[in-house]
Design a protein around this motif. Structure first.
Motif: not given
Lengths: 246, 504
Positions: A4, A8, A11-12, A15-16, A19-20, A22-23, A26
């Motif tokens: 588990q 996780h 997944w993080l 996401q990172a 996120s980069k 998308k940054q 943005f």
């Protein structure tokens, strides 16, 4: 269970990455809407910080003491000026006796370690715990059940009547937050005039040197949410003693 | 969710508010108190306009270089060990929040005040996946129990009296609590203590985010935001993309403006700067920290010369307290997350649907009190005019109003036409004047006469009398009547003996 945690972590990580990406989108979107190319080097910031006339403003020590006291009291706090740490210990012991304090929690700071609070308070039946002095303990719960919390301020500002406490391994954020009564000991040389004198240190220190928690405290926890009727001690300590030492 | 029920226009909602005697009194009392506190605090601090100007400049500079500073903030926060996320829409922000909650197998989330989560209706979304969301700010907790939304940005339960609060909390306690503020607050303290300690996730908003160090700053009085960022294992912060300031030095200016403008305090009881999750060696603070940076319509203001300054807002609520309209109708009448003058502009600006929110721009008298009160000098009253103009341009205007305006221009453009029309009016009004006033609620008089009486046109207008007045002035006014003169002299004498004009 381990699996588990792994997923996780994965997944993080995913996401990172997202996120980069998308940054970038943005920031490009912002530049486009501002109708100019991306700003990638530090822009000139001529208005950084407080107005110039304010930067040089400073009260002499005795006025700092008076103003701090007046402001802290106006916010519902208590202030005592004491000669030395011994006097602070006596003050806390008297309060423990008078209020019947059972559990006391204190920061693991050198100034407090040498004070012998443990023995003195034991005489009136109070047990003193030292923050994070044992690895396995649930320190949040210990702080939550404490009647008294004892901390030494890192700084204080007279103009707003505020004390500043920084977190570390030996200085729990919970100690100034969860107990019912809070004692903040302020060595006089740490009492400044303005907030800015304290804040500028965090700029100078830089990101890597900052603690996780920097807290300015200006009196007891309060609320006026029910019919504007001022209530003290809603979530944080309801009684706060600022002890100016020196 | 809203107490405003099904009433769909500001006017309908305002009528609901105006019928509620307590609400009107409470809103007036609180806003007066906050406004006086602000006036006192800003006057005592001195050089208030210099500080406002500095605050405005810092906000202008940051927003003008938002790509640079926001980028820096994200990179620095990441370097602190924060998981940074970007959400363009409210749906994306909700999805991210729920995913984190599910990954953490969270049963409950404790929340401190966050207007962004109100924008997202996040509590509702969390409940929908079986996660209990608990508001922990005293006022927010009360209105959550009532199933309502905040009516004031600083004092969300401004519209509830302590008897209503006692009823709500008694239901929660399973016993009758006396309507005594300290008893009620004491119950909440105890109840929420348990919630803080058992919650899996702490959720916060963000007052300011410091770009250079990747820190987030929270202002509060109760200590619940500190609880939420200290006790649970996971922290999620939702932050509007415009919350950035460059440095801690700039925070001094914001810390000077925000509390004084919001409540008249020199500083809120707690101001906390959180820089990343718990350090390895620390014994409290979250193990895992997420910051979700939310756009949700904010970036639409960038590059818009009329509305870009909206992003300077520091959410203090001073414009609400200063606004004569807000003081009468309260926050729910505005129908959006944000109320008062800032809400009247921000709500349609964020949603870019002028048509739907058109009447909100009319809930203002354009008196400019909001601008005077604003600590970062946002020209809200001008924005309200821009909004009305855009609504007009997009064809969502009021047909009668534009017809009226055209007619007004035609009549006022010619003195002959004006004189003729007034004469006609004098004849026409004979049908409707009673006791020197017109109470007819028909046609163009409906809006005005709902609350007021239109005065009748005088038999002799000022213009008619102008000739006589001018003559009187030319020939000099007569001596003051002797009885009036002696009365005035007596007053002057009495004044001398008392001194100080009796004002002490």
């Amino acid at each position: 269970m381990a699996k588990q945690a792994d997923s996780h972590e994965e997944w993080l990580k995913q996401q990172a990455e997202d996120s980069k990406r998308k940054q970038e989108a943005f920031m490009n979107g912002i530049a486009q809407k501002l109708r100019r190319p991306r700003v990638t080097s530090a822009p000139e910031h001529p208005f950084r910080g407080a107005p110039d006339f304010w930067q040089a403003f400073e009260w002499p020590l005795e006025e700092r003491v008076d103003r701090f006291e007046a402001n802290f009291k106006a916010a519902g706090g208590h202030v005592e000026r004491l000669a030395d740490m011994e006097a602070a210990k006596r003050f806390i012991a008297e309060k423990a006796e008078a209020l019947g304090a059972k559990y006391v929690i204190r920061q693991n700071q050198p100034e407090l370690n040498g004070l012998g609070l443990e023995e003195t308070l034991a005489a009136s039946g109070a047990e003193v715990r030292v923050w994070n002095s044992e690895a396995e303990e649930n320190w949040r719960a210990r702080a939550a059940e404490s009647d008294f919390g004892i901390v030494i301020a890192d700084y204080a500002a007279a103009y707003t009547g505020s004390v500043t406490v920084l977190s570390s391994k030996d200085k729990g954020r919970s100690v100034s937050l969860l107990p019912t009564v809070l004692f903040v000991l302020i060595p006089l040389e740490r009492l400044k005039t303005r907030l800015g004198e304290i804040l500028i240190r965090f700029d100078e220190a830089g990101r890597e040197q900052l603690p996780a928690g920097i807290h300015f405290i200006s009196g007891p926890s309060r609320s006026a949410d029910i019919e504007n009727d001022l209530t003290i001690g809603v979530h944080g300590p309801g009684v706060v003693h600022a002890l100016l030492i020196g | 969710m809203s107490t405003a029920g099904n009433a769909s226009t500001v006017k309908e909602r305002a009528e609901l508010a105006l019928n509620d005697e307590f609400l009107r009194k409470a809103v007036k009392f609180t806003t007066e108190r906050l406004r006086n506190g602000k006036k006192q605090a800003s006057a005592e601090h001195g050089n208030w306009d210099d500080w406002r100007e500095r605050g405005r400049q810092i906000r202008l500079h940051t927003i003008a270089h938002l790509d640079y500073y926001l980028n820096m903030f994200a990179n620095q926060a990441r370097a602190n060990g924060v998981h940074v996320h970007f959400a363009e829409t409210s749906a994306e922000a909700v999805k991210l929040s729920l995913e984190i909650a599910q990954r953490k197998q969270a049963k409950s989330v404790v929340k401190s005040k966050s207007m962004v989560t109100e924008e997202l209706h996040l509590n509702h979304e969390l409940e929908s996946i079986g996660v209990e969301a608990i508001e922990t700010d005293l006022g927010e907790y009360i209105i959550q129990l009532a199933g309502e939304t905040p009516s004031h940005i600083i004092i969300p339960a401004i519209h509830k009296n302590r008897y209503q609060v006692a009823d709500l909390l008694s239901r929660e306690a399973g016993e009758t609590l006396a309507p005594d503020t300290s008893i009620l607050a004491g119950f909440v303290r105890k109840k929420l203590r348990e919630k803080f300690l058992e919650a899996d996730i702490g959720m916060t908003g963000c007052n300011f985010a410091i770009a250079e160090t990747g820190s987030m700053v929270l202002f509060e009085n109760e200590g619940n935001a500190r609880m939420v960022t200290t006790v649970p294992k996971t922290q999620i912060t939702l932050m509007g993309m415009e919350r950035i300031i460059p440095s801690w030095a700039d925070l001094e200016v914001m810390a000077t403006l925000l509390p004084r403008s919001a409540t008249g305090q020199k500083l809120t009881v707690y101001m906390s700067g959180i820089t990343g999750p718990r350090r390895e060696v620390d014994a409290d603070g979250p193990d895992e920290m997420h910051i979700i940076i939310v756009d949700n319509g904010r970036s639409l203001q960038l590059g818009d010369p009329e509305f870009q300054e909206l992003l300077n807002c520091i959410r203090c609520g001073a414009c609400l307290n200063a606004c004569p309209v807000y003081r009468h109708i309260g926050g729910h009448a505005y129908g959006g997350t944000y109320s008062g003058p800032i809400g009247a502009v921000l709500t349609p600006a964020l949603q870019k649907n002028v048509a739907e929110w058109d009447d909100i721009a009319n809930a203002s008298s354009l008196c400019g009190a909001c601008y005077e009160a604003c600590p970062v000098k946002i020209p809200l009253h001008e924005m309200l005019i821009y909004l009305r103009r855009r609504k007009q341009e997009q064809g969502h205007g009021n047909a009668a109003e534009s017809f009226g305006m055209k007619g007004f221009a035609a009549v006022m453009g010619s003195s002959k036409r004006y004189a003729g029309l007034v004469k006609l009016g004098k004849l026409g009004q004979k049908l409707v004047v009673r006791d020197g006033g017109i109470r007819l609620k028909l046609g163009p008089l409906k809006g005005w006469n709902t609350y007021r009486v239109t005065p009748s046109l005088p038999k002799k207008s000022f213009r008619d009398q102008w000739g006589t007045l001018e003559q009187e002035l030319r020939h000099g006014l007569k001596e003051v009547a002797p009885d009036v003169r002696s009365r005035m002299e007596a007053i002057v004498q009495g004044r001398d003996s008392k001194g100080g004009n009796g004002h002490g």
